[in-house]
Design a protein around this motif. Structure first.
Motif, PDB file in Angstrom:
ATOM      1  N   GLU A  46      29.155  31.771  46.232  1.00  0.00           N
ATOM      2  CA  GLU A  46      28.484  32.165  47.468  1.00  0.00           C
ATOM      3  C   GLU A  46      29.019  33.543  47.840  1.00  0.00           C
ATOM      4  OE1 GLU A  46      30.118  28.605  49.306  1.00  0.00           O
ATOM      5  OE2 GLU A  46      31.278  29.846  50.693  1.00  0.00           O
ATOM      6  N   LYS A  47      28.245  34.311  48.605  1.00  0.00           N
ATOM      7  CA  LYS A  47      28.753  35.641  48.953  1.00  0.00           C
ATOM      8  C   LYS A  47      28.670  35.858  50.466  1.00  0.00           C
ATOM      9  CE  LYS A  47      24.472  38.027  47.483  1.00  0.00           C
ATOM     10  NZ  LYS A  47      23.619  36.844  47.240  1.00  0.00           N
ATOM     11  N   MET A  65      28.796  21.826  45.688  1.00  0.00           N
ATOM     12  CA  MET A  65      29.801  22.771  46.220  1.00  0.00           C
ATOM     13  C   MET A  65      29.950  23.963  45.271  1.00  0.00           C
ATOM     14  SD  MET A  65      33.001  20.703  47.785  1.00  0.00           S
ATOM     15  CE  MET A  65      32.835  19.112  48.538  1.00  0.00           C
ATOM     16  N   THR A  66      30.031  25.134  45.846  1.00  0.00           N
ATOM     17  CA  THR A  66      30.203  26.317  44.999  1.00  0.00           C
ATOM     18  C   THR A  66      31.675  26.436  44.582  1.00  0.00           C
ATOM     19  OG1 THR A  66      30.378  27.629  47.019  1.00  0.00           O
ATOM     20  CG2 THR A  66      28.268  27.663  45.896  1.00  0.00           C
ATOM     21  N   GLN A  67      31.876  27.033  43.413  1.00  0.00           N
ATOM     22  CA  GLN A  67      33.236  27.128  42.873  1.00  0.00           C
ATOM     23  C   GLN A  67      33.994  28.343  43.414  1.00  0.00           C
ATOM     24  OE1 GLN A  67      31.287  27.011  39.038  1.00  0.00           O
ATOM     25  NE2 GLN A  67      32.621  25.359  38.359  1.00  0.00           N
ATOM     26  N   VAL A  68      33.258  29.442  43.619  1.00  0.00           N
ATOM     27  CA  VAL A  68      33.904  30.702  43.995  1.00  0.00           C
ATOM     28  C   VAL A  68      33.209  31.306  45.205  1.00  0.00           C
ATOM     29  CG1 VAL A  68      34.280  33.106  43.224  1.00  0.00           C
ATOM     30  CG2 VAL A  68      34.687  31.213  41.643  1.00  0.00           C
ATOM     31  N   ALA A  69      33.984  31.893  46.102  1.00  0.00           N
ATOM     32  CA  ALA A  69      33.403  32.705  47.180  1.00  0.00           C
ATOM     33  C   ALA A  69      33.711  34.169  46.889  1.00  0.00           C
ATOM     34  CB  ALA A  69      33.976  32.309  48.531  1.00  0.00           C
ATOM     35  N   VAL A  70      32.687  34.994  46.985  1.00  0.00           N
ATOM     36  CA  VAL A  70      32.866  36.439  46.851  1.00  0.00           C
ATOM     37  C   VAL A  70      32.698  37.014  48.260  1.00  0.00           C
ATOM     38  CG1 VAL A  70      31.979  38.566  45.815  1.00  0.00           C
ATOM     39  CG2 VAL A  70      31.945  36.418  44.511  1.00  0.00           C
ATOM     40  N   VAL A  71      33.783  37.576  48.767  1.00  0.00           N
ATOM     41  CA  VAL A  71      33.798  38.063  50.149  1.00  0.00           C
ATOM     42  C   VAL A  71      34.051  39.569  50.110  1.00  0.00           C
ATOM     43  CG1 VAL A  71      34.821  37.758  52.431  1.00  0.00           C
ATOM     44  CG2 VAL A  71      34.831  35.858  50.810  1.00  0.00           C
ATOM     45  N   MET A  72      33.339  40.302  50.978  1.00  0.00           N
ATOM     46  CA  MET A  72      33.584  41.745  51.056  1.00  0.00           C
ATOM     47  C   MET A  72      33.649  42.167  52.508  1.00  0.00           C
ATOM     48  SD  MET A  72      29.899  42.466  49.413  1.00  0.00           S
ATOM     49  CE  MET A  72      29.830  40.745  48.877  1.00  0.00           C
ATOM     50  N   GLY A  73      34.364  43.259  52.743  1.00  0.00           N
ATOM     51  CA  GLY A  73      34.570  43.694  54.119  1.00  0.00           C
ATOM     52  C   GLY A  73      33.365  44.355  54.734  1.00  0.00           C
ATOM     53  N   SER A  74      32.445  44.824  53.891  1.00  0.00           N
ATOM     54  CA  SER A  74      31.294  45.583  54.384  1.00  0.00           C
ATOM     55  C   SER A  74      30.204  45.569  53.324  1.00  0.00           C
ATOM     56  CB  SER A  74      31.734  47.033  54.643  1.00  0.00           C
ATOM     57  OG  SER A  74      30.628  47.880  54.838  1.00  0.00           O
ATOM     58  N   THR A  75      28.960  45.749  53.756  1.00  0.00           N
ATOM     59  CA  THR A  75      27.880  45.868  52.773  1.00  0.00           C
ATOM     60  C   THR A  75      28.082  47.108  51.893  1.00  0.00           C
ATOM     61  OG1 THR A  75      26.551  47.017  54.432  1.00  0.00           O
ATOM     62  CG2 THR A  75      26.120  44.662  54.137  1.00  0.00           C
ATOM     63  N   SER A  76      28.874  48.081  52.383  1.00  0.00           N
ATOM     64  CA  SER A  76      29.131  49.274  51.555  1.00  0.00           C
ATOM     65  C   SER A  76      29.957  48.913  50.309  1.00  0.00           C
ATOM     66  CB  SER A  76      29.819  50.378  52.369  1.00  0.00           C
ATOM     67  OG  SER A  76      31.086  49.957  52.807  1.00  0.00           O
ATOM     68  N   ASP A  77      30.555  47.735  50.295  1.00  0.00           N
ATOM     69  CA  ASP A  77      31.318  47.278  49.114  1.00  0.00           C
ATOM     70  C   ASP A  77      30.420  46.621  48.062  1.00  0.00           C
ATOM     71  OD1 ASP A  77      33.681  48.031  50.447  1.00  0.00           O
ATOM     72  OD2 ASP A  77      33.893  46.048  51.358  1.00  0.00           O
ATOM     73  N   GLN A 120      40.148  28.893  56.773  1.00  0.00           N
ATOM     74  CA  GLN A 120      40.646  27.539  57.061  1.00  0.00           C
ATOM     75  C   GLN A 120      39.726  26.450  56.502  1.00  0.00           C
ATOM     76  OE1 GLN A 120      41.541  27.566  61.273  1.00  0.00           O
ATOM     77  NE2 GLN A 120      43.411  28.745  60.934  1.00  0.00           N
ATOM     78  N   ALA A 121      38.447  26.782  56.275  1.00  0.00           N
ATOM     79  CA  ALA A 121      37.501  25.785  55.748  1.00  0.00           C
ATOM     80  C   ALA A 121      37.364  25.859  54.225  1.00  0.00           C
ATOM     81  CB  ALA A 121      36.131  25.991  56.393  1.00  0.00           C
ATOM     82  N   ALA A 122      38.003  26.846  53.593  1.00  0.00           N
ATOM     83  CA  ALA A 122      37.760  27.122  52.171  1.00  0.00           C
ATOM     84  C   ALA A 122      38.045  25.919  51.276  1.00  0.00           C
ATOM     85  CB  ALA A 122      38.584  28.324  51.729  1.00  0.00           C
ATOM     86  N   GLN A 123      39.181  25.293  51.476  1.00  0.00           N
ATOM     87  CA  GLN A 123      39.558  24.167  50.617  1.00  0.00           C
ATOM     88  C   GLN A 123      38.622  22.978  50.837  1.00  0.00           C
ATOM     89  OE1 GLN A 123      43.676  23.926  50.087  1.00  0.00           O
ATOM     90  NE2 GLN A 123      43.279  22.867  48.181  1.00  0.00           N
ATOM     91  N   LYS A 124      38.358  22.673  52.094  1.00  0.00           N
ATOM     92  CA  LYS A 124      37.460  21.557  52.454  1.00  0.00           C
ATOM     93  C   LYS A 124      36.066  21.802  51.868  1.00  0.00           C
ATOM     94  CE  LYS A 124      36.329  21.508  56.886  1.00  0.00           C
ATOM     95  NZ  LYS A 124      34.940  21.956  56.942  1.00  0.00           N
ATOM     96  N   ASN A 125      35.671  23.079  51.770  1.00  0.00           N
ATOM     97  CA  ASN A 125      34.351  23.417  51.229  1.00  0.00           C
ATOM     98  C   ASN A 125      34.322  23.419  49.704  1.00  0.00           C
ATOM     99  OD1 ASN A 125      33.208  23.557  53.734  1.00  0.00           O
ATOM    100  ND2 ASN A 125      33.516  25.771  53.960  1.00  0.00           N
ATOM    101  N   GLY A 126      35.442  23.089  49.088  1.00  0.00           N
ATOM    102  CA  GLY A 126      35.483  22.915  47.641  1.00  0.00           C
ATOM    103  C   GLY A 126      35.690  24.190  46.843  1.00  0.00           C
ATOM    104  N   LEU A 127      35.984  25.281  47.519  1.00  0.00           N
ATOM    105  CA  LEU A 127      36.184  26.542  46.781  1.00  0.00           C
ATOM    106  C   LEU A 127      37.441  26.454  45.920  1.00  0.00           C
ATOM    107  CD1 LEU A 127      35.308  29.085  49.619  1.00  0.00           C
ATOM    108  CD2 LEU A 127      33.915  28.514  47.608  1.00  0.00           C
ATOM    109  N   GLN A 128      37.332  26.969  44.682  1.00  0.00           N
ATOM    110  CA  GLN A 128      38.478  26.931  43.774  1.00  0.00           C
ATOM    111  C   GLN A 128      39.178  28.285  43.684  1.00  0.00           C
ATOM    112  OE1 GLN A 128      37.491  24.877  40.030  1.00  0.00           O
ATOM    113  NE2 GLN A 128      35.748  24.022  41.113  1.00  0.00           N
ATOM    114  N   VAL A 129      38.402  29.343  43.887  1.00  0.00           N
ATOM    115  CA  VAL A 129      38.950  30.709  43.882  1.00  0.00           C
ATOM    116  C   VAL A 129      38.154  31.522  44.904  1.00  0.00           C
ATOM    117  CG1 VAL A 129      39.425  32.785  42.513  1.00  0.00           C
ATOM    118  CG2 VAL A 129      39.456  30.554  41.391  1.00  0.00           C
ATOM    119  N   VAL A 179      43.824  28.185  48.737  1.00  0.00           N
ATOM    120  CA  VAL A 179      42.935  28.533  47.613  1.00  0.00           C
ATOM    121  C   VAL A 179      43.374  29.914  47.100  1.00  0.00           C
ATOM    122  CG1 VAL A 179      40.546  29.058  46.962  1.00  0.00           C
ATOM    123  CG2 VAL A 179      41.015  27.203  48.583  1.00  0.00           C
ATOM    124  N   PRO A 180      43.538  30.069  45.766  1.00  0.00           N
ATOM    125  CA  PRO A 180      43.982  31.365  45.239  1.00  0.00           C
ATOM    126  C   PRO A 180      43.000  32.489  45.582  1.00  0.00           C
ATOM    127  CG  PRO A 180      44.016  29.675  43.518  1.00  0.00           C
ATOM    128  CD  PRO A 180      43.340  29.069  44.705  1.00  0.00           C
TER     129      PRO A 180
END
Ligand code: RP5
Length: 161
Positions: free
Chosen positions: A32-33, A1-13, A50-59, A80-81
Motif C-alpha cells: 500500500e502507499k 493484508m498487504t505485506q509492505v507499506a511504502v510511505v513518503m513525506g511528500s508527493t514530490s518523492d 501504531q497500527a502497522a503491526q495490527k494491520n499485518g505489515l511485515q516491512v 515492524v522493520p
C-alpha cells in the motif's frame, strides 16, 4: 493484508518511490502507499505507526528528503522493520536526507539504503529478502530476479563497440 507499506513525506518523492513500487510488483509483493509528512502530519504518522503491526505489515519502506525524520519517527512507533530511503534533495543533493536517516541514535534502528533511485530499488529488494525468509514464492522470484540481472550484465558486453 498487504505485506509492505511504502510511505513518503511528500508527493514530490513519488518519482523515486515509484521505483520501489514497480520492483515490489515485479517481486510479487503486495503493498500500500501513503503520503505521510512527519512535520506536517504528526498525528497521522503516529496513528499509522501504531497500527502497522495490527494491520499485518511485515516491512515499512519510508522515503523522505531534507531533515528526513519520517523513517525514524515511524520506527519509533512500531516494531515492524523500517527501511529508510534518502531522497535526492535539491539543496544538498541528498546528503542531508542520507545523514538524517542513517544517523539514528542507538535504540531505534532504520535500515538505510542509498540516496535516490538506487536506494528506492534496493529498499524493495531488501524488503522482499526479509519476507522471503518465510515465503517460498517470493524467494523464487528473488532468485529469478538475480539470474535475469546477471544475464543482462553478461549480455551488455556485446554492446561495447
Ligand atoms: C520532506 O520534505 C519530503 O520527504 C520531501 O522530500 C521534502 C520536500 O517536500 P515538499 O516541500 O516537496 O512537499 O518532508
Amino acid at each position: 493484508m498487504t505485506q509492505v507499506a511504502v510511505v513518503m513525506g511528500s508527493t514530490s518523492d513519488w518519482p523515486a518511490m515509484q521505483q520501489t513500487t514497480l520492483l515490489l510488483e515485479k517481486l510479487g509483493i503486495t503493498y500500500e502507499k501513503h503520503v505521510i509528512s512527519a512535520h506536517r502530519m504528526p498525528e497521522q504518522l503516529q496513528t499509522f505507526g501504531q497500527a502497522a503491526q495490527k494491520n499485518g505489515l511485515q516491512v515499512i519502506i519510508a522515503g523522505a528528503g531534507g531533515a528526513a525524520h519520517l523513517p525514524g519517527m515511524i520506527a519509533a512507533n512500531t516494531l515492524v522493520p523500517v527501511i529508510g530511503v534518502p531522497m535526492q534533495s535539491h539543496a544538498l543533493n541528498g546528503m542531508d536526507s542520507l545523514l538524517s536517516i542513517v544517523q539514528m541514535p542507538a535504540g531505534i534502528p532504520v535500515a538505510t539504503v542509498a540516496i535516490g533511485d538506487a536506494g528506492a530499488k534496493n529498499a524493495s529488494i531488501l524488503a522482499a529478502q526479509i519476507i522471503a525468509l518465510h515465503h517460498e514464492e517470493v524467494r523464487e522470484k528473488l532468485v529469478a530476479f538475480r539470474k535475469e540481472q546477471t544475464q543482462k550484465s553478461i549480455d551488455s558486453e556485446a554492446e561495447l563497440v
